[in-house]
Design an enzyme around this catalytic site. Structure first.
Site, PDB file in Angstrom:
ATOM      1  N   LEU A 170      46.727  35.028  34.012  1.00  0.00           N
ATOM      2  CA  LEU A 170      45.699  34.228  34.662  1.00  0.00           C
ATOM      3  C   LEU A 170      46.223  33.544  35.920  1.00  0.00           C
ATOM      4  O   LEU A 170      45.632  33.672  37.006  1.00  0.00           O
ATOM      5  CB  LEU A 170      45.153  33.183  33.685  1.00  0.00           C
ATOM      6  CG  LEU A 170      44.127  32.205  34.266  1.00  0.00           C
ATOM      7  CD1 LEU A 170      42.903  32.938  34.776  1.00  0.00           C
ATOM      8  CD2 LEU A 170      43.738  31.158  33.220  1.00  0.00           C
ATOM      9  N   ALA A 171      47.321  32.808  35.814  1.00  0.00           N
ATOM     10  CA  ALA A 171      47.842  32.094  36.983  1.00  0.00           C
ATOM     11  C   ALA A 171      48.262  33.060  38.077  1.00  0.00           C
ATOM     12  O   ALA A 171      48.030  32.805  39.270  1.00  0.00           O
ATOM     13  CB  ALA A 171      49.019  31.204  36.574  1.00  0.00           C
ATOM     14  N   ASP A 172      48.876  34.173  37.693  1.00  0.00           N
ATOM     15  CA  ASP A 172      49.272  35.169  38.687  1.00  0.00           C
ATOM     16  C   ASP A 172      48.058  35.758  39.392  1.00  0.00           C
ATOM     17  O   ASP A 172      48.073  35.970  40.608  1.00  0.00           O
ATOM     18  CB  ASP A 172      50.077  36.291  38.019  1.00  0.00           C
ATOM     19  CG  ASP A 172      51.544  35.946  37.890  1.00  0.00           C
ATOM     20  OD1 ASP A 172      52.250  36.017  38.906  1.00  0.00           O
ATOM     21  OD2 ASP A 172      51.977  35.605  36.784  1.00  0.00           O
ATOM     22  N   SER A 173      47.002  36.046  38.641  1.00  0.00           N
ATOM     23  CA  SER A 173      45.808  36.627  39.238  1.00  0.00           C
ATOM     24  C   SER A 173      45.156  35.658  40.221  1.00  0.00           C
ATOM     25  O   SER A 173      44.760  36.047  41.330  1.00  0.00           O
ATOM     26  CB  SER A 173      44.812  37.023  38.148  1.00  0.00           C
ATOM     27  OG  SER A 173      45.350  38.028  37.321  1.00  0.00           O
ATOM     28  N   GLY A 176      47.289  35.574  43.241  1.00  0.00           N
ATOM     29  CA  GLY A 176      47.131  36.787  44.037  1.00  0.00           C
ATOM     30  C   GLY A 176      45.880  36.740  44.886  1.00  0.00           C
ATOM     31  O   GLY A 176      45.902  37.067  46.086  1.00  0.00           O
TER      32      GLY A 176
END
Length: 399
Positions: A170-173, A176
């Site tokens: 979630l945090a990476d998405s 991004g």
């Protein structure tokens, strides 16, 4: 393998030095709309996303999505030849995306002073766990830590259960998506100033922004949002409810008119006349009563009947779907949200399409993720290196 001339980012060149998810995802989003993305990986330690999750015939499937629309080459930036080659590539690029720990590029003499010296118009996007400065800047950072630090995990889960982390990036998405937006913002600024700049993206910040007004609530009221499971402190009925055939549906009543329609539908119109029914927050304080009314009505019917009745009543409900349902969902099919990409390694692949539709200059998936280093020689030849130059770089271990 060239972008269609109608793609809005045609002519933009992006060097993707990042690994795993947030930085590479930003590069993917740019590539989806026509940017030429060159994925640069270490010769012996490729992007770990190639090995994340299930694989087929030894080919990582996650990479097929994350690496789509990217040409791939290898380069060891710690070698003199690798450093010199990256600087030559940077001269030709508009954007560099990296996610090394702060100071790593500088250790290789590839920091902003060196990159901007060879290309003053360059945008350098730096994606890290905690940003480029501050007491945590040099700590290893991953999305899980951002999901914990931001307050997301603290408000997720049942009231009497532990904080809950999401079972996906979630945090990476979110980072991004935000990095792609930040890069486009910096490029828009370059259009005014003629000069590039540095984007400092910390994983801990976009997810905090997505959590809404929690800091404001705490600042002004001392309010700390508790865990409420599937319930909302702002409206009710709201949650997931089990149907007679053992499936689940989600119901939302964020609008007062919808809440009233639901009560009529489930045969409890008298609740609308209760003084507390007039606001979402007051309804939330009587969620037990409302959930009993809605949950009991849904439990006596199949999911198909529930959804049909809600649609007829113009009330808001949706099935709780797993990936099998998503792949067959008629709305997703109408939007081509899951599209088919032909891949020379694995044949036809079905994956998420580009994120949005543009009426005049649409994006497209031109190819899925390519093998490690597949385009190295071609890219270096385009850069002006001779076969002897490439041989020398290989002898040095830079490729």
């Amino acid at each position: 393998m060239t972008a269609p001339t109608t793609a809005p980012l045609t002519g933009l060149r992006v060097l993707d030095l990042a690994t795993l998810f947030a930085g590479p995802m930003a590069a993917t989003l740019l590539g989806d709309f026509g940017a030429e993305v060159v994925k640069i990986e270490h010769p012996t330690k490729p992007d770990p996303s190639r090995g994340h999750g299930p694989s087929k015939d030894g080919v990582g499937l996650w990479w097929k999505m994350l690496g789509r629309n990217k040409r791939t080459m290898t380069l060891d930036l710690s070698k003199p030849g690798g450093r010199a080659t990256l600087l030559r590539l940077a001269e030709t690029a508009d954007v560099v995306i990296e996610n090394f720990r702060p100071g790593t590029l500088e250790k290789w003499d590839l920091g902003w002073p060196e990159l901007s010296a060879v290309n003053p118009r360059l945008v350098l996007a730096r994606v890290t766990g905690f940003g480029q400065f501050g007491p945590s800047a040099h700590r290893p950072g991953f999305g899980t830590l951002a999901e914990a630090m931001s307050g997301f995990a603290a408000i997720t889960g049942e009231p009497d259960a532990p904080p809950t982390l999401p079972p996906f990036g979630l945090a990476d998405s979110l980072a991004g998506l935000t990095t792609a937006y930040a890069v486009m913002t910096a490029l828009a600024a370059r259009g005014h100033t003629g000069e590039g700049q540095v984007v400092d993206m910390a994983l801990i910040e976009p997810i905090l922004a997505a959590l809404g007004p929690q800091p404001l609530w705490f600042d002004q009221l001392g309010h700390v949002q508790p865990r409420t499971g599937n319930r909302s402190p702002n409206n009710a009925p709201r949650g997931v409810y089990r149907t007679a055939d053992g499936t689940w549906v989600a119901v939302s009543t964020s609008a007062q008119s919808v809440a009233e329609r639901v009560m009529h539908l489930v045969g409890r119109p008298e609740l609308i006349d209760e003084p507390w029914f007039a606001s979402g927050a007051d309804r939330a304080r009587h969620a037990d009563v409302l959930d009993e009314a809605v949950g009991g009505w849904i439990a006596a019917r199949t999911r198909t009947d529930v959804l049909a009745a809600f649609e007829k009543a113009e009330a808001a409900a949706a099935p709780v779907q797993d990936v099998r349902d998503v792949m067959a969902d008629p709305q997703y099919q109408a939007l081509d949200t899951i599209t088919t990409v032909d891949d020379p390694e694995l044949g036809p692949l079905r994956m998420q399409n580009v994120l949005f539709r543009l009426s005049a200059t649409p994006g497209a998936i031109r190819w899925a993720g390519r093998p490690h280093g597949a385009d190295t020689d071609e890219i270096l030849t385009e850069l002006g290196l001779t076969p002897d130059d490439v041989t020398a770089l290989r002898a040095e271990g830079a490729l």
